[in-house]
Write a protein that holds these residues in place. Structure first.
Motif, PDB file in Angstrom:
ATOM      1  N   GLY A 184       0.823  -1.207   0.000  1.00  0.00           N
ATOM      2  CA  GLY A 184       0.000   0.000   0.000  1.00  0.00           C
ATOM      3  C   GLY A 184       0.854   1.252   0.000  1.00  0.00           C
ATOM      4  N   ASP A 185       0.178   2.382  -0.122  1.00  0.00           N
ATOM      5  CA  ASP A 185       0.879   3.666  -0.197  1.00  0.00           C
ATOM      6  C   ASP A 185       0.900   4.431   1.113  1.00  0.00           C
ATOM      7  OD1 ASP A 185       1.410   3.344  -2.918  1.00  0.00           O
ATOM      8  OD2 ASP A 185      -0.540   4.177  -3.458  1.00  0.00           O
ATOM      9  N   SER A 186      -0.038   4.139   2.013  1.00  0.00           N
ATOM     10  CA  SER A 186      -0.117   4.921   3.244  1.00  0.00           C
ATOM     11  C   SER A 186      -0.222   3.991   4.450  1.00  0.00           C
ATOM     12  CB  SER A 186      -1.319   5.868   3.206  1.00  0.00           C
ATOM     13  OG  SER A 186      -2.511   5.137   3.053  1.00  0.00           O
ATOM     14  N   GLY A 217      -8.796  -6.907   3.974  1.00  0.00           N
ATOM     15  CA  GLY A 217      -7.367  -6.918   4.203  1.00  0.00           C
ATOM     16  C   GLY A 217      -6.849  -5.532   4.499  1.00  0.00           C
ATOM     17  N   VAL A 218      -5.571  -5.458   4.718  1.00  0.00           N
ATOM     18  CA  VAL A 218      -4.904  -4.201   5.023  1.00  0.00           C
ATOM     19  C   VAL A 218      -3.643  -4.120   4.170  1.00  0.00           C
ATOM     20  CG1 VAL A 218      -3.648  -5.195   6.976  1.00  0.00           C
ATOM     21  CG2 VAL A 218      -4.062  -2.760   6.920  1.00  0.00           C
ATOM     22  N   ARG A 219      -3.304  -2.902   3.779  1.00  0.00           N
ATOM     23  CA  ARG A 219      -2.135  -2.675   2.927  1.00  0.00           C
ATOM     24  C   ARG A 219      -1.081  -1.902   3.711  1.00  0.00           C
ATOM     25  NH1 ARG A 219      -2.936  -3.891  -2.221  1.00  0.00           N
ATOM     26  NH2 ARG A 219      -5.050  -4.468  -2.824  1.00  0.00           N
ATOM     27  N   PHE A 220       0.165  -2.338   3.561  1.00  0.00           N
ATOM     28  CA  PHE A 220       1.286  -1.687   4.228  1.00  0.00           C
ATOM     29  C   PHE A 220       2.266  -1.152   3.201  1.00  0.00           C
ATOM     30  CE2 PHE A 220       0.002  -4.637   7.626  1.00  0.00           C
ATOM     31  CZ  PHE A 220       0.056  -3.806   8.732  1.00  0.00           C
ATOM     32  N   PRO A 221       2.795   0.049   3.428  1.00  0.00           N
ATOM     33  CA  PRO A 221       3.933   0.480   2.610  1.00  0.00           C
ATOM     34  C   PRO A 221       5.135  -0.417   2.906  1.00  0.00           C
ATOM     35  CG  PRO A 221       2.957   2.341   3.776  1.00  0.00           C
ATOM     36  CD  PRO A 221       2.346   1.091   4.343  1.00  0.00           C
TER      37      PRO A 221
END
Length: 182
Positions: free
Chosen positions: A137-139, A151-155
């Motif tokens: 992810g971006d943020s 789900g969750v996104r991580f930089p």
């Protein structure tokens, strides 16, 4: 994950682990082993009592045994299962060569990511390796706890910082996955 990727993900995970040096005499901890998507390839491959799985849902493991492996193979190979939502209670004298967290950190907030990393490093041998996937992810995510479904996104920088904070070296891997990063 999507049923159409069930066999694909297990083959990719097994291929990556063996490319990174997993051999039958090594020990492996499968975090969130579920219905034994990865265990159905790893348990037959590894020597007796070299596979460990953590899973909060006992019924998923039982279904995996019934539909993927069979009771005879479980008796022969002697995998060990820990039915809990965390690594607490595992024997800390039993250290693993590898840990696999396929599609686990893609469903944790940063709080659980840090908790799992802290737990896993204590269960690995000094030369051990954690192989894990996550959504890029971006943020910085704001979610906490388990995020499932969804789900969750991580930089990448967040993943690297969390890993290093717990004593891991972080290295992104260029290995195919349908939706996540290794």
């Amino acid at each position: 994950g999507p049923p159409q990727n069930y066999d694909l993900i297990s083959a990719m995970s097994f291929g990556l682990l063996t490319a990174l040096g997993l051999r039958q005499h090594h020990s492996l901890l499968d975090i969130g082993c579920g219905s034994l998507r990865n265990g159905r390839l790893l348990i037959p491959y590894l020597n007796r009592e070299r596979y460990g799985g953590i899973e909060p849902n006992r019924w998923l493991v039982e279904e995996g045994i019934a539909r993927e492996l069979g009771a005879s193979l479980i008796e022969i190979k002697g995998p060990r299962f820990h039915f809990a939502a965390s690594a607490e209670g595992l024997d800390l004298d039993d250290h693993f060569d590898f840990a696999l967290a396929q599609s686990i950190f893609s469903h944790t907030g940063r709080d659980l990511l840090e908790h799992w990393l802290h737990s896993i490093i204590r269960l690995l041998k000094p030369s051990g390796a954690l192989i894990a996937t996550y959504f890029l992810g971006d943020s910085e995510p704001s979610e906490t706890g388990w995020i499932y479904p969804g789900g969750v996104r991580f930089p990448e920088a967040t993943m690297a910082a969390c890993a290093r904070q717990q004593g891991f070296r972080f290295r992104p891997l260029d290995w195919r996955h349908p939706s996540q990063r290794w």
